[in-house]
Enzyme design. Sequence first.
Site, PDB file in Angstrom:
ATOM      1  N   SER A   1       0.857  -1.180   0.000  1.00 19.50           N
ATOM      2  CA  SER A   1       0.000   0.000   0.000  1.00 19.50           C
ATOM      3  C   SER A   1       0.889   1.224   0.000  1.00 19.50           C
ATOM      4  CB  SER A   1      -0.893   0.003   1.234  1.00 19.50           C
ATOM      5  OG  SER A   1      -0.112   0.347   2.360  1.00 19.50           O
ATOM      6  N   LYS A   2       0.268   2.373   0.069  1.00 18.36           N
ATOM      7  CA  LYS A   2       1.004   3.631   0.041  1.00 18.36           C
ATOM      8  C   LYS A   2       2.059   3.720   1.147  1.00 18.36           C
ATOM      9  CE  LYS A   2      -2.285   6.878  -2.018  1.00 18.36           C
ATOM     10  NZ  LYS A   2      -2.076   6.367  -3.349  1.00 18.36           N
ATOM     11  N   ARG A   3       1.767   3.030   2.250  1.00 17.81           N
ATOM     12  CA  ARG A   3       2.705   3.064   3.367  1.00 17.81           C
ATOM     13  C   ARG A   3       4.104   2.600   2.976  1.00 17.81           C
ATOM     14  NH1 ARG A   3       2.125  -0.830   6.530  1.00 17.81           N
ATOM     15  NH2 ARG A   3       0.493  -1.863   5.370  1.00 17.81           N
ATOM     16  N   HIS A   4       4.172   1.777   1.941  1.00 17.89           N
ATOM     17  CA  HIS A   4       5.463   1.194   1.572  1.00 17.89           C
ATOM     18  C   HIS A   4       6.254   2.070   0.621  1.00 17.89           C
ATOM     19  CE1 HIS A   4       3.028  -2.323   2.845  1.00 17.89           C
ATOM     20  NE2 HIS A   4       4.152  -2.644   3.423  1.00 17.89           N
TER      21      HIS A   4
END
Length: 488
Positions: A249-252
């Site tokens: 996800s964007k977190r990565h």
Amino acid sequence: MDTADDRPLRVRFAPSPTGSLHVGGARTALFNWLAARHAGGAFILRLEDTDRERSTPESEAEILRVLTWMGLDWDEGPFRQSERDDIYRECIDRLKEAGAVYAAWETAEELDAMRAEARANKRAPVVRGRRDHTSEEIAAFEAAGRTPVWRFAVPLPGETVIDDMIRGQVTFDHAQIEDFVVARSDGSPTYNLAAAVDDMVMGITRVIRGEDHISNTPKQMLVIRALGGEPPQYAHVPLILGTDRKRLSKRHGAASVEELEADGFLPQPVRNALVLLGWSYDDKTTTFTLDELVEKFDVSRISKSPAVFDLKKLEVMSGRYLRAMDPAEFADVLVGYLEGTGYFDGKAADAPDLARRTAPLVQRKMSRLSEYDRLAGWLYRPVEFEPEALAALQEDVKTSIQCIGGGLGRVEVLDDFTVDNIKDALSDQLHIQGLTAREFLEPQRIAVTGQSISTGIYESLALLGREESVARYRAALALLAESWQGGD
Ligand code: GLU
């Protein structure tokens, strides 16, 4: 495990235009495109834009742009599901005539109650509409202004088996498949109806898509069979995880291709990183040209286990790719990238030219083009000392002043201000002062660039020219002299 299917390969990429192309979608596009090109088949592009609220023309344009950036061209389409309503309605009518679907009158509350009751009795909350309404009941529903949805009558008992090219046989017991809706109450088709119809009428022979779709597959196979068609072969590719083994996800970091592009990764390393998400040629090869991928790609080599997207690996691949580029091509690509990101806006008119001259200096030092400013941005602005770099100079002010002063003495009298001459002069000086190259040169780098990471010091001075170099040396000395007085 190929089926006995000798039709020419027809694959499709069917994104929903509701955002930018994320890494998983881009990998699906790449796998389909490679499968088509490998087999000399057709790659069809279909925009699944039936969700009118979330689909946007901007997203559609962006998906096409990113596919093109990745080098993936399509042979047919782009088709838009929003423009194919007639086809879906005709198929829904055929399903009605065949008795494969039925009108379901349940309200949302009634459906919730059915699901709750199933759960309370430890049954799977599989929705089946009532099919035994009397004509009076139906007349009453109609009088009350209700309109039915149309549900697929999943045949019971029964099972649907996917002969998946990656996962092998996957069996779905019909008892676990709800009577899914194929037409909403306004007559519009649902995703499962539209996707199944399109795969059938577009003559798709193989569907390669994310594993998250696997529960849709038996429904789509049921629709296709009820319409007298033959379902395509399916290949469900594994999920993509981040390095923490959680779903990507964007977190990565960069989770969309657009972000990777903006970050200065070039299409080739991006393609290589994407293709290795689940596929491998052997244990070691990580760099392929597009032609090599086309030649080597084979769906049967896609793994069942989840793939991990590691931005660090992409950086390594990207750095290697940049270093191996022809220098003139690298310069073009770099200047093009900087132009595209607005880097030259508000800078001097000769900034693109300066960037071109710095290209050979940064080519071996970066893993993505967005690192350019960190390495060479100091050239375009007056010195701004990074706090840590200045602190390093101030740690031993006396030595710093001796190094910078020693360098200045040589630089200011150098007539022919070339890289070689600068190098000779400074090397000579460091021997005279009895210092190592690192001890002597680091303060000079900080003095002229304001930072401890930059292009090579000799090249940096040559680019600045003598006058500007001398001015920067003097300014640094003046600054250090202040801390010197304040110190011992
Ligand atoms: N539109 C679907 C999605 O973006 C893809 C469906 C498919 O490939 O069949 O997830």
